[in-house]
Design a protein around this motif. Structure first.
Motif, mmCIF file in Angstrom:
data_model
loop_
_atom_site.group_PDB
_atom_site.id
_atom_site.type_symbol
_atom_site.label_atom_id
_atom_site.label_comp_id
_atom_site.label_asym_id
_atom_site.label_seq_id
_atom_site.Cartn_x
_atom_site.Cartn_y
_atom_site.Cartn_z
ATOM 1 N N LYS A 18 147.226 57.399 95.370
ATOM 2 C CA LYS A 18 146.690 58.394 94.447
ATOM 3 C C LYS A 18 146.406 57.737 93.105
ATOM 4 N N ASP A 19 145.216 57.976 92.590
ATOM 5 C CA ASP A 19 144.857 57.482 91.265
ATOM 6 C C ASP A 19 145.589 58.320 90.219
ATOM 7 N N PRO A 20 146.396 57.704 89.360
ATOM 8 C CA PRO A 20 147.194 58.478 88.401
ATOM 9 C C PRO A 20 146.360 59.228 87.369
ATOM 10 N N GLN A 21 145.125 58.790 87.151
ATOM 11 C CA GLN A 21 144.281 59.459 86.164
ATOM 12 C C GLN A 21 143.446 60.569 86.794
ATOM 13 N N SER A 22 142.707 60.221 87.843
ATOM 14 C CA SER A 22 141.850 61.226 88.477
ATOM 15 C C SER A 22 142.612 62.084 89.475
ATOM 16 N N MET A 23 143.788 61.603 89.911
ATOM 17 C CA MET A 23 144.602 62.263 90.931
ATOM 18 C C MET A 23 143.905 62.295 92.288
ATOM 19 N N GLY A 24 142.839 61.515 92.407
ATOM 20 C CA GLY A 24 142.137 61.436 93.682
ATOM 21 C C GLY A 24 142.866 60.523 94.658
ATOM 22 N N ILE A 25 142.682 60.781 95.949
ATOM 23 C CA ILE A 25 143.299 59.989 97.009
ATOM 24 C C ILE A 25 142.272 59.012 97.567
ATOM 25 N N SER A 26 142.690 57.771 97.762
ATOM 26 C CA SER A 26 141.790 56.781 98.352
ATOM 27 C C SER A 26 142.536 55.952 99.387
ATOM 28 N N VAL A 27 141.795 55.458 100.362
ATOM 29 C CA VAL A 27 142.363 54.630 101.426
ATOM 30 C C VAL A 27 142.534 53.204 100.915
ATOM 31 N N VAL A 28 143.687 52.609 101.184
ATOM 32 C CA VAL A 28 143.925 51.217 100.794
ATOM 33 C C VAL A 28 143.935 50.285 102.007
ATOM 34 N N SER A 29 143.935 50.843 103.200
ATOM 35 C CA SER A 29 143.974 50.028 104.413
ATOM 36 C C SER A 29 142.626 49.375 104.689
ATOM 37 N N THR A 30 142.683 48.205 105.300
ATOM 38 C CA THR A 30 141.500 47.553 105.866
ATOM 39 C C THR A 30 141.604 47.641 107.382
ATOM 40 N N VAL A 31 140.517 48.075 108.017
ATOM 41 C CA VAL A 31 140.514 48.246 109.471
ATOM 42 C C VAL A 31 139.579 47.219 110.096
ATOM 43 N N LEU A 32 140.082 46.526 111.101
ATOM 44 C CA LEU A 32 139.311 45.500 111.801
ATOM 45 C C LEU A 32 139.298 45.811 113.291
ATOM 46 N N LYS A 33 138.121 45.919 113.861
ATOM 47 C CA LYS A 33 138.032 46.004 115.319
ATOM 48 C C LYS A 33 138.038 44.579 115.852
ATOM 49 N N VAL A 34 138.904 44.296 116.811
ATOM 50 C CA VAL A 34 139.103 42.914 117.243
ATOM 51 C C VAL A 34 138.963 42.786 118.752
ATOM 52 N N CYS A 35 138.505 41.612 119.150
ATOM 53 C CA CYS A 35 138.416 41.251 120.563
ATOM 54 C C CYS A 35 138.734 39.762 120.662
ATOM 55 N N ALA A 36 139.844 39.437 121.313
ATOM 56 C CA ALA A 36 140.281 38.045 121.415
ATOM 57 C C ALA A 36 139.751 37.416 122.700
ATOM 58 N N GLN A 37 139.491 36.116 122.625
ATOM 59 C CA GLN A 37 138.920 35.403 123.761
ATOM 60 C C GLN A 37 139.771 34.196 124.136
ATOM 61 N N ASP A 38 139.825 33.944 125.442
ATOM 62 C CA ASP A 38 140.407 32.702 125.930
ATOM 63 C C ASP A 38 139.273 31.822 126.456
ATOM 64 N N GLU A 39 139.592 30.805 127.217
ATOM 65 C CA GLU A 39 138.554 29.866 127.655
ATOM 66 C C GLU A 39 137.543 30.484 128.616
ATOM 67 N N THR A 40 137.863 31.641 129.191
ATOM 68 C CA THR A 40 136.943 32.286 130.131
ATOM 69 C C THR A 40 136.135 33.407 129.497
ATOM 70 N N GLY A 41 136.427 33.738 128.233
ATOM 71 C CA GLY A 41 135.710 34.815 127.557
ATOM 72 C C GLY A 41 136.661 35.879 127.040
ATOM 73 N N SER A 42 136.148 37.077 126.840
ATOM 74 C CA SER A 42 136.963 38.170 126.301
ATOM 75 C C SER A 42 138.132 38.477 127.228
ATOM 76 N N CYS A 43 139.323 38.577 126.646
ATOM 77 C CA CYS A 43 140.507 38.843 127.465
ATOM 78 C C CYS A 43 141.437 39.880 126.851
ATOM 79 N N TYR A 44 141.301 40.148 125.552
ATOM 80 C CA TYR A 44 142.151 41.155 124.919
ATOM 81 C C TYR A 44 141.318 41.965 123.929
#
Length: 268
Positions: free
Chosen positions: A206-232
Motif C-alpha cells: 500500500k502506498d502510504p500517501q495515495s493509499m493505493g494498492i499495487s502488486v510487487v510480485s514479478t511473474v515468470l512463465k517458465v519451461c525448462a529443457q533437458d538435452e531432448t527438449g522441453s521436459c518441465y
C-alpha cells in the motif's frame, strides 16, 4: 542452448541460492471447498505450489538469470517432480536451459472479468453460462469458446492486454480444467477460486500517501529443457500444462505454481 553456453552467458551475473520452505502451503490447497472444485475439474493432484527463499536481491531485468539459477539449484532440483503415467516422479536428466516469459501482473481486483459478466451472449441474465454447439465437444459453452477460440464473435470481449494478465491466465486455466473436467453451469466457482489463488500467490503493498494498492510480485512463465527438449513442467505443447515462478523481491521468496494436464485425482 547447451549447459556450457548457458553457464558462460550468465557467469558474470548473480548466482542465487534457494532453500525450500517445506512448511508453507497456500490456503487454496488446504480449503476443502477449493479441493472439491479442483477434483471436479480434474486438476486435483496435478496442480501444486512449492515455496523457496533465496539469498540475494532480485531485480526484474535479471529474471532470466534468476529462472536459470532456480532450475539449476540442487535444492530445487531435488524437489522438482514431473508427471509420468499419473504419478509424480523425480526428474531423470539435468536441466540445461529455461524459456522465460515475463507475465504482466498489475491487477488488484476482479473487475478484469467484468466484460464477461456484462456479455449476455456468454452469461445469461440468470448468471448461467450459455451453452453452444461444437463439432468436437458435446458439452460446450460460450465461455470456453470466448476464452480460447479467436474466431469466436465474443473473443474480443476481453482485450489482448487483459488476456496477458496473470489474473486472467489463472481464470482461464481453471475454466478449461483437466482431461475429465466437469464444467460449471455458472461463472462464480471459477471466479471465486481464481481470486483465492491469486491472493495466495501475489504480494501487494500500500502506498502510504495515495493509499493505493499495487502488486510487487514479478511473474515468470517458465519451461525448462533437458538435452531432448522441453521436459518441465511437461513434454509436448499443452496449454493446460504450465509452470509459473512468482517472485516476492522484499521477502525474497519465490513460489513455483504448476499443473500437468491429465486425469486428476478422484478422492480428497
Amino acid at each position: 542452448m547447451s549447459e556450457t553456453m548457458a553457464e558462460e552467458k550468465y557467469k558474470f551475473e548473480q548466482n542465487f541460492s534457494f532453500t525450500p520452505l517445506l512448511n508453507k502451503t497456500p490456503s487454496f490447497l488446504q480449503n476443502k471447498a477449493s479441493l472439491e472444485l479442483l477434483m471436479k475439474w480434474s486438476m486435483l493432484g496435478r496442480i501444486s505450489v512449492q515455496y523457496y527463499s533465496f539469498d540475494q536481491s532480485f531485480y526484474p531485468y535479471n529474471s532470466r538469470n534468476f529462472a536459470l539459477m532456480f532450475f539449476k539449484d540442487p535444492q530445487v532440483v531435488s524437489h522438482l517432480k514431473k508427471m509420468t503415467a499419473g504419478a509424480w516422479v523425480p526428474l531423470d536428466s539435468p536441466l540445461l536451459c529455461v524459456d522465460v516469459e515475463v507475465v504482466p501482473c498489475s491487477r488488484v481486483s476482479m473487475d478484469l472479468l467484468d466484460p464477461i459478466y456484462y456479455c449476455r451472449q456468454i452469461l445469461s441474465p440468470s448468471g448461467n453460462v450459455v451453452k453452444c454447439f461444437h463439432d468436437l465437444y458435446p458439452d460446450y459453452d460460450e465461455l470456453r469458446r470466448a476464452l480460447q477460440e479467436e474466431e469466436s464473435e465474443h473473443y474480443d470481449v476481453i482485450g489482448r492486454e487483459e488476456r496477458g494478465e496473470f489474473l486472467f491466465r489463472i481464470f482461464k486455466h481453471l475454466c478449461l480444467g483437466g482431461e475429465l473436467c466437469q464444467y460449471e453451469d455458472t461463472i462464480a466457482p471459477y471466479a471465486q477460486l481464481t481470486k483465492l489463488i491469486y491472493k495466495d500467490l501475489i504480494s501487494v503493498q500500500k502506498d502510504p500517501q495515495s493509499m493505493g494498492i499495487s502488486v510487487v510480485s514479478t511473474v515468470l512463465k517458465v519451461c525448462a529443457q533437458d538435452e531432448t527438449g522441453s521436459c518441465y513442467p511437461g513434454r509436448g505443447d499443452e496449454e493446460q500444462t504450465f509452470a509459473y515462478l512468482i517472485v516476492d523481491p522484499f521477502k525474497r521468496h519465490v513460489c513455483l505454481f504448476y499443473h500437468c494436464y491429465g486425469v486428476g485425482s478422484f478422492t480428497l
